[in-house]
Design an enzyme around this catalytic site. Structure first.
Site, mmCIF file in Angstrom:
data_model
loop_
_atom_site.group_PDB
_atom_site.id
_atom_site.type_symbol
_atom_site.label_atom_id
_atom_site.label_comp_id
_atom_site.label_asym_id
_atom_site.label_seq_id
_atom_site.Cartn_x
_atom_site.Cartn_y
_atom_site.Cartn_z
ATOM 1 N N LYS A 1 0.894 -1.234 0.045
ATOM 2 C CA LYS A 1 0.103 0.069 -0.010
ATOM 3 C C LYS A 1 0.981 1.145 0.083
ATOM 4 C CE LYS A 1 0.901 1.015 4.507
ATOM 5 N NZ LYS A 1 1.387 2.226 5.019
ATOM 6 N N THR B 1 -3.366 5.866 3.864
ATOM 7 C CA THR B 1 -2.034 6.232 3.519
ATOM 8 C C THR B 1 -2.199 7.010 2.182
ATOM 9 O OG1 THR B 1 -1.698 4.219 2.286
ATOM 10 C CG2 THR B 1 -0.448 4.638 4.642
#
Length: 343
Positions: free
Chosen positions: A195, A252
């Protein structure tokens, strides 16, 4: 060794932002908590000031949290040792822990990423350095500053060992932190590592001014890339739509507390990689993980075009707008990955 219901002795290895935040949280729940840092000078400052001003300014260390640079003190008598060092120091850390460890002590980790020099998953590194220790990783959508300031957070403890899961839950579940169990260690590791590459992609897009539509597309198709790789390596699909997959991806990609997103923002604004790193001033795991992502995809025989374009921007000098053009000009496919029908 403690038994259920008795106080736990906990050690967190790594006095950066994440390790410090986890140690602060543990010390709010338990009386006997140690935070270990490898730099004696930094440790002395922490002990004197009772604050990690470098990483978590304004958050006092609880009075019962001991800070040490002594390896022996960090391991001796601890029921649980949680490793929270960067991936570059993970093997070295578990290696020095090994000869100090008693058979009843347990080790888990809260480090996200892979070993860059070998491409190994961290559970593989643990097996090599601490054979016989069950693997257990604490991961999920979490910024250190919010954990340290006791803002609500949900994490996953991934382990196939029920006793280790219960131990980590006793250590960290409580007050503003909720833990969920998942036995899919590989899936949780994959989500937590890759990610970061997609967060760089989202940052690049926003830094270049491409808008909310592009960010949503990158996040959605990035999740599809994680799922493709996950299927190829044996991760469970539901893991990658859980906290350590989709949850961490959303966090994120959308919030500027993410160093990976901020790196992408600088790149999208036209700064080169070294300047972008310098502007952040801390390690950005996704920049190195992009190298491993490309290798893992090739090894597994799956396409990860967003990760590949991030890698090309970072290391092959590909202009941001050229990378976006290449993504848009790919052949049309159905959302399940099949080719468009004809006729």
């Amino acid at each position: 060794m403690t038994v259920s219901g008795e106080p736990l002795a906990i050690s967190v290895l790594g006095a950066g932002s994440w390790g410090t935040a986890l140690a602060i949280h543990a010390a709010r729940l338990h009386a006997d908590v140690v935070l270990w840092g490898r730099d004696p000078g930094h440790v002395a400052v922490l002990e004197r000031s009772r604050e990690n001003a470098r990483y978590l300014p304004g958050v006092p260390l609880p009075a019962n949290l001991r800070v040490t640079a002594s390896r022996e003190e960090a391991v001796d008598g601890r029921d649980l040792i949680l490793v929270a060092v960067p991936t570059s120091g993970f093997r070295e850390t578990v290696r020095w822990v090994a000869p100090l460890l008693q058979p009843w002590q347990r080790v888990a980790w809260a480090t996200k990423g892979l070993e860059m020099s070998t491409g190994s998953w961290l559970h593989e590194v643990l097996q090599e350095e601490l054979p016989g220790q069950p693997a257990g990783v604490l991961s999920g959508p979490s910024f250190a500053g919010e954990v340290a300031r006791e803002q609500p957070t949900a994490l996953t403890i991934a382990t196939a060992d029920a006793d280790l899961a219960a131990l980590v839950a006793r250590a960290f579940h409580g007050r503003a932190m909720r833990l969920y169990r998942n036995s899919d260690v590989l899936g949780v590791e994959l989500g937590g590592a890759f990610k970061n590459v997609l967060a760089i992609a989202a940052g690049i897009s926003d830094g270049a001014g491409f808008g909310a539509n592009a960010r949503a597309a990158l996040m959605t198709r990035g999740l599809a890339e994680l799922q493709r790789l996950g299927r190829a390596v044996g991760a469970r699909p539901e893991t990658l739509t859980g906290l350590s997959g989709l949850g961490d991806l959303v966090l994120t990609c959308t919030d500027d507390q993410s160093r990976n997103r901020r790196l992408g923002l600088s790149l999208g604004q036209g700064f080169d990689l070294e300047t972008a790193k310098a502007r952040i001033g801390q390690a950005v795991e996704g920049a190195e993980t992009a190298r491993v992502a490309v290798a893992k995809a090739a090894e597994a025989g799956v396409e990860m075009p967003i990760c590949a374009e991030v890698h090309a921007v970072l290391y092959q000098g590909r202009p941001v707008r050229e990378a976006v053009r290449r993504l848009l000009e790919r052949d049309p496919v159905a959302e399940d990955g099949q080719a468009f029908g004809r006729g």
